[in-house]
Design an enzyme around this catalytic site. Structure first.
Site, PDB file in Angstrom:
ATOM      1  CD  GLU A 114       5.607  11.630  -6.729  1.00  0.00           C
ATOM      2  OE1 GLU A 114       5.392  10.894  -7.683  1.00  0.00           O
ATOM      3  OE2 GLU A 114       6.690  11.567  -5.739  1.00  0.00           O
ATOM      4  CG  HIS A 115       1.333  13.612  -9.212  1.00  0.00           C
ATOM      5  ND1 HIS A 115      -0.167  13.046  -9.955  1.00  0.00           N
ATOM      6  CD2 HIS A 115       0.655  13.248  -8.250  1.00  0.00           C
ATOM      7  CE1 HIS A 115      -0.104  12.472  -9.818  1.00  0.00           C
ATOM      8  NE2 HIS A 115       0.154  12.527  -8.345  1.00  0.00           N
ATOM      9  N   GLY A 148       4.855  -3.316  -5.255  1.00  0.00           N
ATOM     10  CA  GLY A 148       3.833  -2.638  -4.952  1.00  0.00           C
ATOM     11  C   GLY A 148       4.043  -1.178  -3.598  1.00  0.00           C
ATOM     12  CG  ASP A 176       8.564   3.925 -12.330  1.00  0.00           C
ATOM     13  OD1 ASP A 176       9.566   5.283 -10.788  1.00  0.00           O
ATOM     14  OD2 ASP A 176       8.278   3.268 -11.427  1.00  0.00           O
ATOM     15  CB  SER A 211       9.686  -4.400  -7.549  1.00  0.00           C
ATOM     16  OG  SER A 211       7.624  -4.889  -7.780  1.00  0.00           O
ATOM     17  CB  SER A 212       6.953  -3.624 -12.278  1.00  0.00           C
ATOM     18  OG  SER A 212       6.910  -2.134 -12.147  1.00  0.00           O
ATOM     19  CG  LEU A 258      10.027   1.861  -2.143  1.00  0.00           C
ATOM     20  CD1 LEU A 258      10.687   0.508  -1.104  1.00  0.00           C
ATOM     21  CD2 LEU A 258      11.176   2.787  -2.171  1.00  0.00           C
TER      22      LEU A 258
HETATM   23  P1  ADP Z   1       6.191  -1.547  -8.089  1.00  0.00           P
HETATM   24  O1  ADP Z   1       5.144  -0.409  -7.858  1.00  0.00           O
HETATM   25  O2  ADP Z   1       6.173  -2.109  -6.976  1.00  0.00           O
HETATM   26  O3  ADP Z   1       6.789  -0.749  -9.314  1.00  0.00           O
HETATM   27  P2  ADP Z   1       4.014  -2.307  -9.372  1.00  0.00           P
HETATM   28  O4  ADP Z   1       2.270  -3.144  -9.353  1.00  0.00           O
HETATM   29  O5  ADP Z   1       4.448  -1.898 -10.294  1.00  0.00           O
HETATM   30  O6  ADP Z   1       4.537  -2.404  -8.617  1.00  0.00           O
HETATM   31  O7  ADP Z   1       4.931  -4.677  -9.481  1.00  0.00           O
HETATM   32  C1  ADP Z   1       4.937  -4.965  -9.500  1.00  0.00           C
HETATM   33  C2  ADP Z   1       5.160  -6.655  -9.796  1.00  0.00           C
HETATM   34  O8  ADP Z   1       5.850  -6.847 -10.475  1.00  0.00           O
HETATM   35  C3  ADP Z   1       4.280  -7.956  -8.867  1.00  0.00           C
HETATM   36  O9  ADP Z   1       2.764  -8.239  -9.029  1.00  0.00           O
HETATM   37  C4  ADP Z   1       5.209  -8.734  -9.487  1.00  0.00           C
HETATM   38  O10 ADP Z   1       4.373  -8.875 -10.569  1.00  0.00           O
HETATM   39  C5  ADP Z   1       6.558  -8.443 -10.133  1.00  0.00           C
HETATM   40  N1  ADP Z   1       7.486  -8.095  -9.330  1.00  0.00           N
HETATM   41  C6  ADP Z   1       8.115  -8.023  -8.336  1.00  0.00           C
HETATM   42  N2  ADP Z   1       9.259  -8.275  -7.750  1.00  0.00           N
HETATM   43  C7  ADP Z   1       8.550  -9.409  -7.868  1.00  0.00           C
HETATM   44  C8  ADP Z   1       9.321 -10.695  -7.340  1.00  0.00           C
HETATM   45  N3  ADP Z   1      10.501 -10.182  -6.339  1.00  0.00           N
HETATM   46  N4  ADP Z   1       8.788 -12.330  -7.655  1.00  0.00           N
HETATM   47  C9  ADP Z   1       8.648 -12.264  -8.106  1.00  0.00           C
HETATM   48  N5  ADP Z   1       7.538 -11.282  -9.482  1.00  0.00           N
HETATM   49  C10 ADP Z   1       7.877  -9.845  -8.835  1.00  0.00           C
HETATM   50 MG    MG Z   2       6.104  -0.388 -10.859  1.00  0.00          MG
END
Ligand code: ADP
Ligand code: MG
Length: 386
Positions: A34-35, A122, A172, A127-128, A125
């Site tokens: 980490e970091h 957010g 990621d 998601s982006s 994990l």
């Molecule tokens: P994370 O740590 O999950 O990557 P981020 O802030 O980097 O958090 O990314 C989250 C963004 O990705 C959300 O604000 C949205 O714009 C997009 N996103 C992730 N999952 C979805 C989903 N299931 N449907 C729509 N947008 C999503």
């Molecule tokens: Mg992200």
């Protein structure tokens, strides 16, 4: 998964009159490291069994439509437009990937797309990254574009930099693209060389506790840490010219320079140097099947992040402290940049339910906050959904 794949597929057919191709891209965890990424060091991520599912088909024209099933929102555009970031946050991950592929000279046509995901948004994990990689893979496959997975990871990272405005490292997207079931991947953030390590947690399960807090210190402190690490390197260089980043330094180098280094910068540097060593130690422990040792090392990381690197917070420390008082917990640490987000923990299978109950209830009692719990397993990287 939040919605049944077959249901979304049927909806796609109802809306667009054609069967979609389905692709899957996972979120990720980071076991240790980490970091270390911006210090040219090592990380040890794995893809998980939570994922984004992308349903796609050619539209037969230049028009394209994106539908977010989870948010019940859509966005239409022409693939021939010059693309710039838009107000609808999630759309930018898609436009960013298209832009990157077009910039690299790849020809795209119009398409229709729906997507859904069971990766919490957010929570750390990624998601982006899963959106970027799942969508990129879908385009690559649909239009027969010759782009390797490692290149796809870089495309996702650039898309996030340019269209989402997040200056993320490569980990990621790397994990979402290159992850492999039953394996963690040691990534050298300097050379981008990587190595798979088979992992079997045996009697233990991975459990994440989401603190459900996000202190807005995160961004400013991140930049401060980067500067402190650079300051550490500059001083260490005066004693050993071969040191170009903290990854090149040892604790002996640091000891030599101690009287010249600010106390805070010393602790920051010490954490990073030790953390790189811990990545190696965890790889060896995994190969030897010494899972309890992995847990111990994760606790050392937490301690370092909390005391020396100072990127934890009272909620994350509390989650670890409560877990440590539970039978069956063998180790854990805060995961991600810090100041909120999740802890990642190894817990003996038979005691997982008890530990979860204890952590959630004690955390609620102390903070008034409901922690979220994610039980994750390691899975495959991006690909066609089977
Ligand atoms: P994370 O740590 O999950 O990557 P981020 O802030 O980097 O958090 O990314 C989250 C963004 O990705 C959300 O604000 C949205 O714009 C997009 N996103 C992730 N999952 C979805 C989903 N299931 N449907 C729509 N947008 C999503
Ligand atoms: Mg992200």
């Amino acid at each position: 998964m939040s919605r049944n794949i077959a249901d979304v597929k049927n909806t796609f057919i109802e809306i667009f009159g054609i069967e979609p191709e389905v692709f899957r891209a996972p979120g990720r965890i980071n076991i240790i490291g980490e970091h270390t990424d911006y210090n040219d060091g090592f990380v040890l991520p794995a893809a998980i069994d939570l994922a984004v599912y992308v349903f796609i088909q050619k539209s037969g024209s230049d028009r394209s439509k994106l539908i977010s099933v989870d948010l019940d929102e859509s966005y239409s555009f022409s693939i021939d437009e010059s693309l710039t970031p838009v107000g609808q946050g999630w759309v930018n991950y898609f436009l960013g990937v298209i832009d990157q592929l077009q910039q690299a000279g790849h020809e795209l046509e119009g398409f229709n797309l729906m997507f859904t995901s069971d990766i919490p948004i957010g929570s750390g994990l990624s998601s982006s990254a899963a959106l970027e990689c799942g969508f990129g893979e879908a385009l690559i496959d649909l239009f027969g574009i010759g782009v390797e997975k490692m290149e796809l990871a870089k495309i996702g990272q650039s898309a996030e930099h340019k269209f989402a405005g997040v200056k993320c490292g490569i980990m990621d997207q790397f994990a979402s693209c290159m992850g492999r079931d039953g394996h963690v991947v040691k990534l050298d953030c300097k050379s981008l060389e990587y190595e798979y390590y088979p992992v079997d947690f045996k009697a233990y399960d991975l459990v994440l506790f989401d603190s459900n807090v996000k202190h807005n210190l995160a961004d400013s402190q991140y930049n401060i840490r980067r500067n402190q690490c650079e300051e550490g390197v500059q001083i260490l260089q005066q004693f050993n010219a071969a040191i170009k980043s903290l990854r090149d330094a040892t604790l002996e180098d640091l000891a030599h320079a101690k009287s010249s280094i600010d106390e805070v910068v010393f602790r920051r540097s010490k954490y990073v140097i030790e953390e790189n060593t811990r990545v190696e130690e965890v790889c060896e422990a995994l190969l030897a099947g010494e899972i309890e040792k992995v847990g111990q090392i994760m606790l050392e990381t937490h301690n370092g992040l909390s005391k020396d690197y100072e990127v934890s917070c009272s909620e994350l420390d509390l989650l670890i402290e409560i877990a440590m008082s539970c039978d069956g917990f063998i180790g854990g640490r805060m995961m991600g940049g810090g100041f909120g987000g999740c802890t990642i923990n190894l817990i003996r299978k038979e005691q997982v339910d008890d530990v979860i109950e204890q952590v959630v209830s004690s955390y609620k009692k102390s903070t008034g906050i409901d922690a979220k719990v994610y039980r994750v397993a390691i899975g495959d990287g991006v690909g066609r959904h089977k």
